[in-house]
Design a protein around this motif. Structure first.
Motif, PDB file in Angstrom:
ATOM      1  N   VAL A 118       0.803  -1.158  -0.034  1.00 38.20           N
ATOM      2  CA  VAL A 118      -0.015   0.047  -0.158  1.00 38.20           C
ATOM      3  C   VAL A 118       0.929   1.492  -0.165  1.00 38.20           C
ATOM      4  O   VAL A 118       0.493   2.177  -0.871  1.00 38.20           O
ATOM      5  CB  VAL A 118      -0.855   0.049   1.119  1.00 38.20           C
ATOM      6  CG1 VAL A 118      -1.822   1.177   1.301  1.00 38.20           C
ATOM      7  CG2 VAL A 118      -1.982  -1.309   1.006  1.00 38.20           C
ATOM      8  N   GLU A 119       1.909   1.107   0.898  1.00 38.11           N
ATOM      9  CA  GLU A 119       2.910   2.355   0.645  1.00 38.11           C
ATOM     10  C   GLU A 119       3.359   2.532  -0.656  1.00 38.11           C
ATOM     11  O   GLU A 119       3.452   3.915  -0.867  1.00 38.11           O
ATOM     12  CB  GLU A 119       3.911   2.120   1.596  1.00 38.11           C
ATOM     13  CG  GLU A 119       3.604   2.205   3.169  1.00 38.11           C
ATOM     14  CD  GLU A 119       4.773   2.033   4.150  1.00 38.11           C
ATOM     15  OE1 GLU A 119       5.929   2.591   3.884  1.00 38.11           O
ATOM     16  OE2 GLU A 119       4.685   1.280   4.889  1.00 38.11           O
ATOM     17  N   ILE A 120       3.827   1.256  -1.483  1.00 37.94           N
ATOM     18  CA  ILE A 120       4.638   1.695  -2.643  1.00 37.94           C
ATOM     19  C   ILE A 120       3.340   2.123  -3.483  1.00 37.94           C
ATOM     20  O   ILE A 120       3.542   2.998  -4.311  1.00 37.94           O
ATOM     21  CB  ILE A 120       4.867   0.031  -3.219  1.00 37.94           C
ATOM     22  CG1 ILE A 120       6.287  -0.135  -2.105  1.00 37.94           C
ATOM     23  CG2 ILE A 120       5.336   0.211  -4.516  1.00 37.94           C
ATOM     24  CD1 ILE A 120       6.554  -1.634  -2.356  1.00 37.94           C
ATOM     25  N   GLU A 121       2.204   1.560  -3.544  1.00 36.87           N
ATOM     26  CA  GLU A 121       0.959   1.996  -4.361  1.00 36.87           C
ATOM     27  C   GLU A 121       0.571   3.670  -4.135  1.00 36.87           C
ATOM     28  O   GLU A 121       0.427   4.388  -5.139  1.00 36.87           O
ATOM     29  CB  GLU A 121      -0.072   1.343  -4.163  1.00 36.87           C
ATOM     30  CG  GLU A 121       0.213   0.115  -4.608  1.00 36.87           C
ATOM     31  CD  GLU A 121      -1.291  -1.253  -4.162  1.00 36.87           C
ATOM     32  OE1 GLU A 121      -1.896  -0.756  -3.368  1.00 36.87           O
ATOM     33  OE2 GLU A 121      -1.096  -2.287  -4.914  1.00 36.87           O
ATOM     34  N   ALA A 122       0.857   4.107  -2.770  1.00 36.42           N
ATOM     35  CA  ALA A 122       0.567   5.446  -2.744  1.00 36.42           C
ATOM     36  C   ALA A 122       1.880   6.311  -3.281  1.00 36.42           C
ATOM     37  O   ALA A 122       1.300   7.324  -3.848  1.00 36.42           O
ATOM     38  CB  ALA A 122       0.367   5.577  -1.166  1.00 36.42           C
TER      39      ALA A 122
END
Length: 98
Positions: free
Chosen positions: A5-9
C-alpha cells in the motif's frame, strides 16, 4: 499500512507530480494515447475514497489530482482541442463502442 500500500501510494503521488510537471499535456492527449485522463483519475480517486467510507465529491477529487481547483487549472493550462486531437478522440471512442 502494508509495504504494498505504501508503494502504491508513492506511485500515485509520483504520477500526480509527473502530470503536474507536464501541464502542457492536455487531457485529450492522454485520452487519445492511454484511454484515461486527469478527470478519469479524479473519478477513480473519488470512487475509492467513497468505497472506503471517506466522503468525497468529484470537485474535491479533482482538486487532489489537479493540485488546485479544476476551474483554476483549466483557465491557466487547458487549450482548445485541435481538429486532429478531436478526430483521434472520436475515432478511438468509436472503436471502443463499435
Amino acid at each position: 499500512m502494508s509495504k504494498e500500500v505504501e508503494i502504491e501510494a508513492a506511485v500515485l503521488r509520483r504520477l500526480l507530480k509527473h502530470l503536474d510537471d507536464n501541464k502542457s499535456v492536455q487531457n485529450i492527449d492522454l485520452m487519445n494515447l492511454a484511454g484515461f485522463c486527469r478527470n478519469c483519475l479524479s473519478k477513480w480517486y473519488m470512487a475509492e475514497a467513497n468505497a472506503l467510507g471517506q466522503d468525497m465529491d468529484y470537485d474535491q477529487a479533482r482538486e487532489k489530482v489537479y493540485g488546485e481547483p479544476y476551474q483554476e487549472w483549466k483557465e491557466k493550462h487547458q487549450t482548445p482541442a485541435s481538429l486532429e486531437q478531436q478526430t483521434a478522440f472520436n475515432e478511438s471512442t468509436a472503436n471502443k463502442n463499435g
